[in-house]
Design an enzyme around this catalytic site. Sequence first.
Site, short mmCIF file in Angstrom:
data_model
loop_
_atom_site.label_atom_id
_atom_site.label_comp_id
_atom_site.label_asym_id
_atom_site.label_seq_id
_atom_site.Cartn_x
_atom_site.Cartn_y
_atom_site.Cartn_z
N THR A 150 -39.69 27.18 -8.55
CA THR A 150 -39.96 25.83 -8.06
C THR A 150 -40.25 25.03 -9.33
OG1 THR A 150 -42.34 26.13 -7.82
CG2 THR A 150 -41.01 26.65 -5.89
N HIS A 151 -39.85 23.79 -9.37
CA HIS A 151 -39.99 22.96 -10.58
C HIS A 151 -39.28 23.60 -11.78
CE1 HIS A 151 -43.32 20.85 -8.44
NE2 HIS A 151 -43.55 22.07 -7.99
N GLU B 248 -19.22 22.31 -14.43
CA GLU B 248 -19.65 20.97 -14.88
C GLU B 248 -18.79 19.88 -14.25
OE1 GLU B 248 -20.68 20.84 -19.31
OE2 GLU B 248 -19.70 22.77 -19.08
N LYS C 175 -8.09 3.65 2.62
CA LYS C 175 -7.31 4.86 2.38
C LYS C 175 -7.52 5.50 1.01
CE LYS C 175 -4.06 2.69 4.68
NZ LYS C 175 -5.09 1.99 5.46
N ASN D 133 -17.79 27.75 -22.45
CA ASN D 133 -18.40 26.67 -21.67
C ASN D 133 -18.04 26.72 -20.18
OD1 ASN D 133 -19.47 25.60 -24.06
ND2 ASN D 133 -17.61 24.41 -24.44
N TYR E 33 -8.88 -6.31 13.08
CA TYR E 33 -8.31 -5.87 11.80
C TYR E 33 -8.40 -6.96 10.74
CZ TYR E 33 -5.13 -4.16 8.23
OH TYR E 33 -4.61 -3.75 7.03
N LYS F 282 -18.42 29.51 -28.63
CA LYS F 282 -18.71 28.87 -27.35
C LYS F 282 -17.87 29.40 -26.18
CE LYS F 282 -21.12 25.76 -26.49
NZ LYS F 282 -21.04 24.35 -26.83
N SER G 222 0.82 -1.22 0.00
CA SER G 222 0.00 0.00 0.00
C SER G 222 0.85 1.26 0.00
CB SER G 222 -0.93 0.01 1.22
OG SER G 222 -0.18 -0.13 2.42
N SER H 262 -14.56 26.10 -27.43
CA SER H 262 -14.80 24.84 -28.13
C SER H 262 -13.77 24.71 -29.24
CB SER H 262 -16.21 24.85 -28.71
OG SER H 262 -16.28 24.00 -29.84
N ASN I 64 -1.56 -2.38 13.35
CA ASN I 64 -3.01 -2.17 13.37
C ASN I 64 -3.41 -0.90 14.11
OD1 ASN I 64 -2.93 -4.57 12.07
ND2 ASN I 64 -3.87 -5.79 13.71
#
Length: 456
Positions: free
Chosen positions: A155-156, A290, A325, A285, A317, A283, A23, A277, A110
């Site tokens: 709303t909506h 995003e 991790k 963006n 353990y 464009k 690890s 773009s 441990n």
Amino acid sequence: MEKMWAGRFEKASDKMADDFNSSIHFDKKMYKQDIKGSMEHAAMLCRVGILTPDELGSITSGLASILHDLEVGDLDFDMNAEDIHMFVEAELTKRIGDTGKKLHTARSRNDQVALDLRLYMRDEAFAVIDLLKALTKTTLELAKKNTETIMPGYTHLQRAQPITFAHHLLAYCMMFIRDVSRILDAVLRMNYSPLGSCALAGTTYPTDRDSVAEALGFDGVTMNSIDGVSDRDYCIELEAAFATVMMHLSRFSEEIILWSSWEFKFVELDDAYTTGSSIMPQKKNPDMAELVRGKCGRVYGDLMATLTMLKGLPLAYNKDMQEDKEAVFDSVETVKKCLAIFIPMVETMKPIPENMLAAAKRGFINATDLADYLTKRGLPFRTAYKIVGTVVGKCVKEGKTLDEIPLSEYKEYSEIFAEDLYEEIALETCIRKRISKGSTGYASVMEQIAYVEEQI
Ligand code: ARG
């Protein structure tokens, strides 16, 4: 490299098995915590008479030199080591000789890994809190500049009632404040030292766990050694808190993406936080927003990975737990990166109040206020609601707004309508008259600003 446990085995492990088991390529991140924990463990071993002051001196300076060399880049992690704990111990023994082999007395990997991860997550939790506070402050500053900026509340995703941009932004400040308190709450429960739990059953040495815990800034020690090495609740709690932060950022991102589209154009993002773009010259963006929205998914995934890894694990353990991790590191790093990019993106985002107001003027968002106008003058709310609904229907057919209907026509629906209705449905009035606590009204928004200021 010969294994620490070679004595018990008749042959060396397979190379692929070693790589699979190792690890160090991710737990090397915890080198500082590992060394700090070892220094305090050694100091305690000396206090209780297990190490002599000379031995402690050479262990401490050996560990300090390893820390220094790692920090300045003079020492590379040995990728053949199984993990960070084995690496530091082996390097120490290389540097100071046999005394190095005494460090692991009254300890196991441990409890060592459980300690390192708690120390690491405590540092990272406060780093996330600092970023959240900075974002809250940035969002608050933008709100303060927009207490008079009228926009439609939705709303909506349908225009609903007039609000101010400040009121909308303050909603996010409230979320971020709760995010901070959720993280702090998890830290409070996490902040107990598992060191000294050893492999699982404790130790026969006369250790002093409390003093190590105190030296490492813990509020105490874990009360059950089996729990001390088995518990990863703190990973789950922090990952859940970070997932909630990401959910909030993702909702904010979605709005910024919508607001910066030509359909809304409520805000203009700074060029520095947008992209063009490769084919469409026009464009601009909102990639940062995003990506934050997209990265929300991996942080949810990290939480699920940890929950699932622990499900059904017998005490104490199990090597499965090494999988904690990467998930928890990814979670914390992703949330930090997202917060770090969000702060300047929001800071440089330019609201376009004219467009917000233009949108607020369409969509009959003052219809509730018109119904309230009738209700306050004696009509039952449901009756008023129905009348206004009919007027809205007429407006839709005729392509008009509520304030373009002449009073004579209003009178056909109800004799109660009078000249003052126009003042009553002015957007500015709709906002000014919202007097309930927490509302979009000017006084309420000022109160919210003061609250957020006090919280940060
Ligand atoms: N690398 C291990 C982990 O991350 C450290 C603990 C190993 N303990 C053991 N008994 N194999 O979980």
